[in-house]
Design an enzyme around this catalytic site. Sequence first.
Site, short mmCIF file in Angstrom:
data_model
loop_
_atom_site.label_atom_id
_atom_site.label_comp_id
_atom_site.label_asym_id
_atom_site.label_seq_id
_atom_site.Cartn_x
_atom_site.Cartn_y
_atom_site.Cartn_z
N ASP A 136 5.35 7.62 -0.73
CA ASP A 136 6.41 6.49 -0.55
C ASP A 136 7.65 7.12 -0.03
OD1 ASP A 136 7.11 3.64 -0.32
OD2 ASP A 136 8.63 4.16 -2.06
N GLU A 143 5.50 8.81 4.01
CA GLU A 143 6.27 7.72 4.81
C GLU A 143 7.43 8.37 5.38
OE1 GLU A 143 7.72 3.38 4.07
OE2 GLU A 143 8.10 4.81 2.37
#
Length: 606
Positions: free
Chosen positions: A303, A337
Site C-alpha cells: 500500500d 501501489e
Amino acid sequence: MAVRLAAAVLALCVSAGAHAAPQRALASQVAARGVDDEIIYFLLPDRFDNADASNDRGGLTGDRLHTGYDPADRAFYHGGDLAGVMRRLDYIKALGATAIWIGPVMKNRPVQGAPGHETAGYHGYWITDFTQVDPHFGTSADFARLVAAAHARGLKFYMDIVVNHTADVIKYGECPVAPCPYHSRADYPYQRRGGIGGAAINPGFAGDSIGTPANFAQLTSPDYAYTPVIDAADRHAKVPDWLNNPIYYHNRGDTTFAGENSTMGDFAGLDDVMTEHPRVVRGMIDIYADWVRRYHVDGFRIDTAKHVDPAFWRAFIPAIRAVARHEGLPHFAIFGEVGGGSDNAQYQAVSTQVAHFPATIDFGFRFKVIDAVSGKGGTDLLENLFAIDPLYAGGEAAARDQVTFVSNHDNGRIGWFIRRALPQAGDDEVLARVTLAHAMLMTLRGVPAIYAGDEQGFAGLGDDQNAREDQFGSQVAAFNAEKLIGTGTTTADPHFGTDHPLFHTIAQLAQIRQETPALRSGRQIVRARSTVPGLFAVSRIDPADGHEVLIAFNTATTPVSAQIAVEVGTTHLTALAGTCPAAANAPGSLRIDLPALGYVICDGRK
Ligand SMILES: [Ca+2]
Ligand SMILES: [Ca+2]
Ligand SMILES: [Ca+2]
C-alpha cells in the site's frame, strides 16, 4: 495439471486433519509457479463474507464509535471475516483465480476521525498492531488455517501490507485539529525547533538522506516542525513497541501529495513513518519477514508504496525476498501501489528502476482500458501504454509481471466508469463493454487482478467507500439501491452464485489463460490499432515453441472487418474464443471479423 490433481488429493488429507508434512509439500508445489502464472482475486475481508457473527464487533463493547460495527453505514465494519473467505475458497477457485490478494488483516484502530466525522478501520489501512490479526476478522490461528487451506486448493495467498503510515495516534501541539499544513524541511529544518528562528536542536544530524545508525543517533528531538503529542492512554497503542516513539515519524503535517510532502507528509493525519531511519528499516523488515515465516504467504501488495522513500524499498524488498527464498518461496510476489494520473505508466516504470519494485499495480493499464472501452478515445491509447514497457527494470519481459486491473476498492469499478462516460447506454451495452474490459484484462500482458464483486455485476456508486459493496448481502441502503449489471438482483442479496454472465465469461477466459502459456508469459506484439474506437489486436508469442496467439478486440458499436498482419508461419487458426478464420488468406495476413464490442482469441499454427 498433475500439480492440481495432487493438490486435490492432498486437500482431502489436510481437511481430514492430517499432519503438516503434506501441507508443506503442497505449499512448495504452489510456490514453484512463477508470478506471471497467476490470476489474482482481490477482496476486502470485511465486505466479502461473514461466517462468524461472534467477531462482528471485534471483541469490543459499546456503540459503533467503540466497536466500529455498523453494517448499515458504508464507513463502518460490516462483519466479514477470515472464516467467510475460508468458506468461499471453492467459489474463488471456480471463477478461475489462482491467487487471493486480501486487504490488510493487521489489527487497526477501530474508529478515528474528528467528532461527528468518525469512520472505522474496516478497510484495514489504519494499523496499530502490525503483528496480530484484527479481532474483527478472526484470530492468527484463523489466518494460518486460511493460508493453509488456500495452498491446499492450489491457490497462492498475497497479503496487503502498509509501511508508509500507522493509525492516527500522534497529534500536534500546535495543531490540535486537522488539517495541519505541511511544514517543509526548508522552513522547518531538523536542527531548529519550530522553524528557522527556533532553538538549536539535533546538533550533528546530517539530514535524512544519510541513513546510517551513527547519523540518526544524532536525531533525538522530534519537535523540529510540530510538537508530537500522544495521549496517555495511547502510549503503547502500537505494536511492536518501538513504533510508539515519535522520533520514528516525520511529524511535518499533512501531505498534499506533491513534492517533498509526497513521501514525508501525513495522509489525513495518519502518522507518517520516518522510513529513512535505519531503525525503521530494520523494524519493518522484521515485522513483515515474520509474517512470511509464520504463515508462508506467497507475496505482498504494498500500500502507498509511492509515498515511501525509494532507499527504503531498495533495502526492504531484497531482505523480504531473501527470507522468502529461505522459506521455500522462490517466486515471492511484490507489487507496489504507485498511483497517479492517466500517464501513470512512466512513473510505474521509474519506480521499478529507482525503488527496485519487481512490479507495481498497473494504474496505467486501468486508465487506458477504461478510456478505450468507454469510447473516450481510440485503441491507440493501449498501444501508447505498451510502448512504455521497455522502460521497466528488466525491460518488456518485466512488464509482464505488472499487476493489471480494471476495478479496485480505491478508484472505483469499471462498470461505474462506463456508465459515467455513457449515461445513455442501455444495460446490454454496459454489460458488453464491461465484458470487453475483462477480456482485455485476462489476455493482454500483465497479471490480472479481479476485484471481488465485478464478477457479479457490481458497478458501485463511485470511488473509495462507494466501491466497497458487501458480497454477502448488504444492509447499506445506498448500495442496495444500486442497479447491478447483468442481473435483476441487488447487493441486499448474497452473491456467490456461478451463473452471472460476467462470472461465466471470466471463468472461461481464466481457463483459456491457464491452458495457453502465451497468454501468461508470452511476448506481446501490437498488430492493429486505431485513433478512434474500433480494432485493437495483439499477438502473444508462446515462450516454448514460438507459435502465435492472436487476440483482437472491437471497442466500436459497429462491426469491424480487417486484414491483420501476423507471422508468415501462422497459417492455420483455432478459435479459443469467438469466431476465427480457419486459415490466413495470404502469407502473413489474415482476415478478422468482429461484432460490435466483440473479441476473439485465435491460436495460430503452421
Ligand atoms: Ca464476522
Ligand atoms: Ca511517507
Ligand atoms: Ca497523526
